[in-house]
Design a protein around this motif. Structure first.
Motif, mmCIF file in Angstrom:
data_model
loop_
_atom_site.group_PDB
_atom_site.id
_atom_site.type_symbol
_atom_site.label_atom_id
_atom_site.label_comp_id
_atom_site.label_asym_id
_atom_site.label_seq_id
_atom_site.Cartn_x
_atom_site.Cartn_y
_atom_site.Cartn_z
ATOM 1 N N ASP A 257 -7.332 7.014 20.454
ATOM 2 C CA ASP A 257 -6.846 7.311 21.797
ATOM 3 C C ASP A 257 -5.359 7.019 21.903
ATOM 4 O OD1 ASP A 257 -7.103 8.130 24.464
ATOM 5 O OD2 ASP A 257 -7.419 6.072 25.168
ATOM 6 N N SER A 258 -4.613 7.263 20.827
ATOM 7 C CA SER A 258 -3.164 7.089 20.829
ATOM 8 C C SER A 258 -2.559 8.010 19.784
ATOM 9 C CB SER A 258 -2.785 5.627 20.535
ATOM 10 O OG SER A 258 -3.341 5.198 19.316
ATOM 11 N N ARG A 259 -1.277 8.293 19.929
ATOM 12 C CA ARG A 259 -0.610 9.172 18.967
ATOM 13 C C ARG A 259 -0.431 8.446 17.641
ATOM 14 N NH1 ARG A 259 4.304 9.415 16.970
ATOM 15 N NH2 ARG A 259 5.289 8.020 18.518
ATOM 16 N N VAL B 293 0.868 -1.184 0.000
ATOM 17 C CA VAL B 293 0.000 0.000 0.000
ATOM 18 C C VAL B 293 0.901 1.229 0.000
ATOM 19 C CG1 VAL B 293 -1.751 1.296 1.252
ATOM 20 C CG2 VAL B 293 -1.815 -1.213 1.238
ATOM 21 N N THR B 294 0.749 2.069 -1.016
ATOM 22 C CA THR B 294 1.572 3.280 -1.118
ATOM 23 C C THR B 294 0.777 4.558 -0.910
ATOM 24 O OG1 THR B 294 1.262 3.304 -3.525
ATOM 25 C CG2 THR B 294 3.219 2.162 -2.672
ATOM 26 N N ASP B 295 -0.533 4.522 -1.138
ATOM 27 C CA ASP B 295 -1.355 5.724 -0.972
ATOM 28 C C ASP B 295 -1.376 6.131 0.499
ATOM 29 O OD1 ASP B 295 -3.566 7.609 -2.027
ATOM 30 O OD2 ASP B 295 -4.490 6.641 -0.282
ATOM 31 N N PRO B 296 -1.006 7.385 0.823
ATOM 32 C CA PRO B 296 -0.921 7.809 2.231
ATOM 33 C C PRO B 296 -2.232 7.654 2.993
ATOM 34 C CG PRO B 296 0.181 9.392 0.811
ATOM 35 C CD PRO B 296 -0.539 8.446 -0.095
ATOM 36 N N GLU B 297 -3.349 7.991 2.364
ATOM 37 C CA GLU B 297 -4.631 7.893 3.058
ATOM 38 C C GLU B 297 -5.012 6.432 3.317
ATOM 39 O OE1 GLU B 297 -8.250 9.002 4.893
ATOM 40 O OE2 GLU B 297 -6.290 9.939 4.598
ATOM 41 N N GLU B 298 -4.760 5.566 2.349
ATOM 42 C CA GLU B 298 -5.060 4.154 2.562
ATOM 43 C C GLU B 298 -4.149 3.573 3.638
ATOM 44 O OE1 GLU B 298 -5.613 -0.090 0.156
ATOM 45 O OE2 GLU B 298 -4.871 1.677 -0.920
ATOM 46 N N ARG B 299 -2.901 3.993 3.671
ATOM 47 C CA ARG B 299 -1.985 3.531 4.717
ATOM 48 C C ARG B 299 -2.492 3.951 6.098
ATOM 49 N NH1 ARG B 299 3.421 2.397 4.269
ATOM 50 N NH2 ARG B 299 3.998 4.052 5.721
ATOM 51 N N ARG B 300 -2.983 5.187 6.198
ATOM 52 C CA ARG B 300 -3.509 5.662 7.489
ATOM 53 C C ARG B 300 -4.716 4.828 7.912
ATOM 54 N NH1 ARG B 300 -7.565 8.136 9.434
ATOM 55 N NH2 ARG B 300 -8.518 8.455 7.391
ATOM 56 N N ILE B 301 -5.629 4.594 6.976
ATOM 57 C CA ILE B 301 -6.811 3.789 7.275
ATOM 58 C C ILE B 301 -6.408 2.378 7.691
ATOM 59 C CG2 ILE B 301 -8.839 2.697 6.222
ATOM 60 C CD1 ILE B 301 -9.112 5.239 4.501
ATOM 61 N N ALA B 302 -5.418 1.813 6.975
ATOM 62 C CA ALA B 302 -4.988 0.454 7.269
ATOM 63 C C ALA B 302 -4.362 0.343 8.650
ATOM 64 C CB ALA B 302 -3.993 -0.011 6.207
ATOM 65 N N LEU B 303 -3.483 1.276 8.994
ATOM 66 C CA LEU B 303 -2.815 1.210 10.297
ATOM 67 C C LEU B 303 -3.807 1.428 11.437
ATOM 68 C CD1 LEU B 303 0.471 3.115 9.388
ATOM 69 C CD2 LEU B 303 0.215 0.665 9.841
ATOM 70 N N ASP B 304 -4.767 2.339 11.246
ATOM 71 C CA ASP B 304 -5.817 2.514 12.257
ATOM 72 C C ASP B 304 -6.640 1.240 12.405
ATOM 73 O OD1 ASP B 304 -5.034 5.093 12.760
ATOM 74 O OD2 ASP B 304 -6.703 6.054 11.707
ATOM 75 N N ALA B 305 -6.919 0.587 11.285
ATOM 76 C CA ALA B 305 -7.721 -0.644 11.325
ATOM 77 C C ALA B 305 -7.006 -1.748 12.080
ATOM 78 C CB ALA B 305 -8.053 -1.107 9.907
ATOM 79 N N ILE B 306 -5.684 -1.857 11.906
ATOM 80 C CA ILE B 306 -4.923 -2.887 12.602
ATOM 81 C C ILE B 306 -4.949 -2.642 14.109
ATOM 82 C CG2 ILE B 306 -2.609 -3.848 12.941
ATOM 83 C CD1 ILE B 306 -2.131 -3.297 9.929
ATOM 84 N N VAL B 307 -4.798 -1.371 14.516
ATOM 85 C CA VAL B 307 -4.850 -1.043 15.939
ATOM 86 C C VAL B 307 -6.241 -1.335 16.505
ATOM 87 C CG1 VAL B 307 -4.732 0.848 17.608
ATOM 88 C CG2 VAL B 307 -3.015 0.680 15.806
ATOM 89 N N ASP B 308 -7.283 -0.921 15.777
ATOM 90 C CA ASP B 308 -8.649 -1.115 16.262
ATOM 91 C C ASP B 308 -9.093 -2.561 16.201
ATOM 92 O OD1 ASP B 308 -9.063 1.522 16.949
ATOM 93 O OD2 ASP B 308 -9.844 2.084 14.973
ATOM 94 N N GLN B 309 -8.457 -3.364 15.357
ATOM 95 C CA GLN B 309 -8.785 -4.791 15.314
ATOM 96 C C GLN B 309 -8.420 -5.443 16.648
ATOM 97 O OE1 GLN B 309 -9.801 -6.141 12.161
ATOM 98 N NE2 GLN B 309 -10.079 -8.262 12.808
ATOM 99 N N VAL B 310 -7.327 -4.984 17.254
ATOM 100 C CA VAL B 310 -6.884 -5.527 18.536
ATOM 101 C C VAL B 310 -7.736 -4.969 19.670
ATOM 102 C CG1 VAL B 310 -4.942 -5.787 20.119
ATOM 103 C CG2 VAL B 310 -4.542 -5.763 17.645
ATOM 104 N N VAL B 311 -7.886 -3.658 19.719
ATOM 105 C CA VAL B 311 -8.693 -2.994 20.747
ATOM 106 C C VAL B 311 -9.562 -1.955 20.055
ATOM 107 C CG1 VAL B 311 -8.687 -1.642 22.866
ATOM 108 C CG2 VAL B 311 -6.893 -3.322 22.475
ATOM 109 N N PRO B 312 -10.834 -2.247 19.819
ATOM 110 C CA PRO B 312 -11.714 -1.293 19.136
ATOM 111 C C PRO B 312 -11.717 0.063 19.835
ATOM 112 C CG PRO B 312 -12.778 -3.435 19.272
ATOM 113 C CD PRO B 312 -11.526 -3.525 20.100
ATOM 114 N N GLY B 313 -11.491 1.124 19.053
ATOM 115 C CA GLY B 313 -11.481 2.475 19.585
ATOM 116 C C GLY B 313 -10.112 2.986 19.969
ATOM 117 N N ARG B 314 -9.101 2.127 19.948
ATOM 118 C CA ARG B 314 -7.785 2.538 20.431
ATOM 119 C C ARG B 314 -7.095 3.524 19.501
ATOM 120 N NH1 ARG B 314 -5.060 3.470 25.017
ATOM 121 N NH2 ARG B 314 -2.808 3.334 24.675
#
Length: 241
Positions: free
Chosen positions: A156-158, A132-153
């Protein structure tokens, strides 16, 4: 996980089931296979750990890693120096992978050793992983990985800064060649074994969450967030404590 951030890469946004293919039809216990889209999504959304398999230098490799689902795509992240992740670059044909997720729901104890089993829910995804090279898709993907572990996290993190993003590779795998497999119920003992004096049945297995343990350097004024004490929305399990 939301289903509307990225388009349905299968080209069948209204389909309720994935197509059964030669790769996704199991050779054993075919009656346990499911291609229902909602069933697949539910199994994926209750998990956060997957196993990613691929071939490196002619030998099979399977890595445990975190993942996130956004619509009809799965995302995995890792170091930009990782050899398998480098093989998913835009200039390359991508990396052929097999991604699996499994929940163990019960230990099935039969009267005979041969018929011991497990109750489980699993998903197997075959496909080609790409960077994934698109900056917006990368942001969505990384947020999704964090929220997959703890929804909403993720809220609530930098967020990752430029240096951290430069060191992080994100790959995506479209949900196209997909199947679920589910086993439920008790043991399947042979009729002639039913009178044997051995206990038979199911030992339920379920994840449990203990009370959150604060970091030793945490400001005492920072309270435990509600999302760590409320039930997980996908599983209904509540942390203990």
């Amino acid at each position: 996980m939301p289903d509307t951030v990225t388009p349905d890469s299968t080209g069948r946004p209204g389909a309720t089931a994935y197509e059964a293919t030669e790769r996704t039809v199991p050779t054993r216990a075919r009656e346990r296979a499911s291609y229902d889209r909602e069933t697949v999504h539910a199994i994926l959304d209750e998990a956060y750990l997957c196993h990613l398999g691929f071939v490196r230098d002619g030998a099979p490799v399977v890595l445990p890693t975190l993942f996130g689902r956004v619509g009809e795509r799965l995302y995995v992240h890792g170091s930009t120096g990782s050899r398998p992740l480098r093989a998913t670059g835009a200039a390359d044909p991508g990396l052929a992978v097999c991604l699996t997720v499994t929940h163990v729901d019960g230990l099935v104890l039969a009267r005979s050793a041969f018929h011991h089993s497990m109750n489980y829910r699993s998903v197997v995804v075959h496909g080609t992983a790409r960077t994934v090279t698109d900056p917006e898709e990368r942001r969505i993907a990384l947020d999704a990985i964090v929220d997959q572990v703890v929804p909403g996290r993720s809220k609530d993190s930098r967020p990752a800064d430029a240096k951290e993003l430069a060191a992080t590779a994100v790959i995506r795998l479209d949900l196209d060649q997909v199947s679920a497999k589910i086993r439920t119920g008790g043991p399947n003992d042979e009729p002639e074994d039913l009178s044997l004096p051995h206990w038979a049945g199911v030992v339920p297995v379920a994840p449990a969450y203990a009370a959150p343990v604060p970091s030793g350097d945490l400001d005492p004024a920072v309270r435990v967030p509600d999302y760590l004490t409320a039930p997980r929305p996908d599983s209904g399990l509540s942390p203990a404590g």
